[in-house]
Design a protein around this motif. Structure first.
Motif, PDB file in Angstrom:
ATOM      1  N   LEU A 184     -10.719 -22.465 -30.567  1.00  0.00           N
ATOM      2  CA  LEU A 184      -9.722 -23.125 -29.731  1.00  0.00           C
ATOM      3  C   LEU A 184      -8.317 -22.987 -30.302  1.00  0.00           C
ATOM      4  N   LEU A 185      -8.189 -23.061 -31.623  1.00  0.00           N
ATOM      5  CA  LEU A 185      -6.871 -22.888 -32.241  1.00  0.00           C
ATOM      6  C   LEU A 185      -6.323 -21.489 -31.999  1.00  0.00           C
ATOM      7  N   LEU A 186      -7.203 -20.491 -32.019  1.00  0.00           N
ATOM      8  CA  LEU A 186      -6.756 -19.113 -31.787  1.00  0.00           C
ATOM      9  C   LEU A 186      -6.265 -18.900 -30.360  1.00  0.00           C
ATOM     10  N   ARG A 187      -6.660 -19.760 -29.442  1.00  0.00           N
ATOM     11  CA  ARG A 187      -6.193 -19.638 -28.061  1.00  0.00           C
ATOM     12  C   ARG A 187      -4.715 -20.017 -27.929  1.00  0.00           C
ATOM     13  N   PHE A 188      -4.235 -20.865 -28.839  1.00  0.00           N
ATOM     14  CA  PHE A 188      -2.864 -21.373 -28.738  1.00  0.00           C
ATOM     15  C   PHE A 188      -1.930 -20.808 -29.809  1.00  0.00           C
ATOM     16  N   LEU A 233      -6.737 -17.778 -39.523  1.00  0.00           N
ATOM     17  CA  LEU A 233      -7.608 -18.030 -38.385  1.00  0.00           C
ATOM     18  C   LEU A 233      -8.309 -16.759 -37.929  1.00  0.00           C
ATOM     19  N   SER A 234      -7.578 -15.652 -37.904  1.00  0.00           N
ATOM     20  CA  SER A 234      -8.171 -14.389 -37.463  1.00  0.00           C
ATOM     21  C   SER A 234      -9.260 -13.935 -38.417  1.00  0.00           C
ATOM     22  N   ARG A 235      -9.007 -14.060 -39.714  1.00  0.00           N
ATOM     23  CA  ARG A 235     -10.018 -13.660 -40.694  1.00  0.00           C
ATOM     24  C   ARG A 235     -11.220 -14.591 -40.631  1.00  0.00           C
ATOM     25  N   THR A 247     -16.725 -17.720 -38.438  1.00  0.00           N
ATOM     26  CA  THR A 247     -16.973 -18.981 -37.729  1.00  0.00           C
ATOM     27  C   THR A 247     -17.504 -18.776 -36.316  1.00  0.00           C
ATOM     28  N   ASP A 248     -17.245 -17.600 -35.709  1.00  0.00           N
ATOM     29  CA  ASP A 248     -17.766 -17.351 -34.359  1.00  0.00           C
ATOM     30  C   ASP A 248     -19.290 -17.421 -34.312  1.00  0.00           C
ATOM     31  N   ALA A 249     -19.940 -17.167 -35.446  1.00  0.00           N
ATOM     32  CA  ALA A 249     -21.409 -17.243 -35.485  1.00  0.00           C
ATOM     33  C   ALA A 249     -21.897 -18.655 -35.199  1.00  0.00           C
ATOM     34  N   SER A 253     -12.011 -16.086 -46.856  1.00  0.00           N
ATOM     35  CA  SER A 253     -11.084 -17.060 -46.281  1.00  0.00           C
ATOM     36  C   SER A 253     -11.686 -18.450 -46.179  1.00  0.00           C
ATOM     37  N   LEU A 254     -13.021 -18.572 -46.288  1.00  0.00           N
ATOM     38  CA  LEU A 254     -13.670 -19.869 -46.148  1.00  0.00           C
ATOM     39  C   LEU A 254     -13.899 -20.580 -47.476  1.00  0.00           C
ATOM     40  N   VAL A 255     -13.517 -19.951 -48.582  1.00  0.00           N
ATOM     41  CA  VAL A 255     -13.805 -20.541 -49.895  1.00  0.00           C
ATOM     42  C   VAL A 255     -13.144 -21.904 -50.051  1.00  0.00           C
ATOM     43  N   LYS A 256     -11.844 -21.993 -49.755  1.00  0.00           N
ATOM     44  CA  LYS A 256     -11.134 -23.260 -49.932  1.00  0.00           C
ATOM     45  C   LYS A 256     -11.646 -24.326 -48.971  1.00  0.00           C
ATOM     46  N   LEU A 257     -11.934 -23.932 -47.733  1.00  0.00           N
ATOM     47  CA  LEU A 257     -12.468 -24.893 -46.766  1.00  0.00           C
ATOM     48  C   LEU A 257     -13.817 -25.420 -47.238  1.00  0.00           C
ATOM     49  N   ASP A 258     -14.682 -24.529 -47.704  1.00  0.00           N
ATOM     50  CA  ASP A 258     -16.000 -24.933 -48.179  1.00  0.00           C
ATOM     51  C   ASP A 258     -15.878 -25.885 -49.363  1.00  0.00           C
ATOM     52  N   ALA A 259     -14.990 -25.560 -50.299  1.00  0.00           N
ATOM     53  CA  ALA A 259     -14.800 -26.420 -51.471  1.00  0.00           C
ATOM     54  C   ALA A 259     -14.300 -27.802 -51.065  1.00  0.00           C
TER      55      ALA A 259
END
Length: 300
Positions: A28-32, A38-40, A45-47, A189-195
């Motif tokens: 949804l964020l990529l739509r706006f 976000l692209s990476r 995350t699309d999975a 790109s998900l390392v920081k979010l996961d942590a």
């Protein structure tokens, strides 16, 4: 009383709802707005847009098994009473339906009407995934006769764990697909979010145990059962070591290198820890008899 079916339901619904919530939010964020992060991340995350409803649907099977008979399961839908149980069952069904419908709408080459419908379905399914995540914790926290779980921190803990295990599901799927260059970049790109998600889960768990220790005798008995009784192996090796220490350590180590195999190992440990957390909390909880307030078995 609860059984292993409920523990598996709580785990799968949380992980599936968390994976979908993360995937839908990025989508949804990529739509706006567009952004390199976000692209990476969207390559991973699309999975969650597919894995989310699949896991939640499987969790519904365990919920129906816990009810004991197909007739009781259908009664929840056919004769809703307005209870939280009915709301939870309907939210699971509607989430799966709208999530799958959004996927089909997104795959169809259509005009503006199709694109609008797909966006609306995505928003609705994202909101329903949030309810699926929150529902389990709220349901367990509403029973005064189970004082260990009768706290507002239980829904918060379940939300934190659902998002952490949801991210772990995405990373695990990304590892399987890591031969693709965009997926390999997205994992890093998900390392920081996961942590951050695992750290929040650790903080909320510590607050929950601390508050339970201060709350009274019944909660203290459950805390002892959790940290030094029959649940201690689940707690220390499953929840703390596998679910928190290892994933955080992996995220810190790979922050500069983005080692895909190590990320997958950390994600697998997060999933093990999420499952152990559900089992440990339900094992440690005790029911109180309303007649003499004596402790009763909660695990069936």
């Amino acid at each position: 009383m609860v059984s292993s079916y409920i523990a598996w339901y709580l785990f799968l619904a949380g992980a599936g709802g968390g994976a979908y919530a993360i995937g839908a939010t990025v989508d949804l964020l990529l739509r706006f707005r567009s952004g390199s992060w976000l692209s990476r991340a969207s390559a991973i995350t699309d999975a969650g847009l597919l894995a989310g409803p699949v896991l939640v649907a499987i969790s519904a099977v365990f919920l129906m098994l816990d009810l004991g008979s197909p007739q009781l399961a259908f009664q929840v839908f056919l004769a809703p009473t307005g209870s939280l149980l009915s709301a939870g069952a309907w939210s699971i069904a509607l989430f799966c339906l709208t999530a799958v419908a959004a996927l089909f709408a997104g795959a169809v080459d259509g005009g503006r009407v199709i694109r609008t419908a797909e966006a609306a379905l995505s928003v609705i399914s994202a909101l329903l995934s949030a309810f699926v995540i929150v529902y389990a914790g709220i349901f367990l926290s509403l029973y005064p006769t189970v004082p260990f779980l009768n706290t507002p921190l239980i829904p918060v803990l379940f939300v934190a764990s659902a998002l952490a295990t949801g991210a772990a599901v995405l990373i695990t799927i990304g590892f399987v697909r890591s031969a693709r260059d965009d997926v390999s970049d997205g994992l890093g790109s998900l390392v920081k979010l996961d942590a951050a998600l695992v750290a929040v889960e650790a903080i909320v768990l510590a607050l929950f145990i601390g508050c339970a220790w201060e709350a009274g005798d019944a909660q203290i008995r459950s805390v002892f059962e959790l940290v030094s009784g029959s649940c201690s192996l689940f707690f220390w090796f499953g929840v703390v070591l596998a679910g928190l220490v290892v994933p955080l350590s992996v995220d810190i180590i790979v922050a500069g290198t983005s080692s895909t195999p190590m990320l997958a190992m950390g994600a697998a440990c997060t999933l093990v820890g999420g499952l152990c957390l559900r089992f440990a909390l339900l094992f440690a909880a005790q029911r109180l008899c309303l007649v003499d307030m004596s402790a009763l078995v909660y695990w069936m």
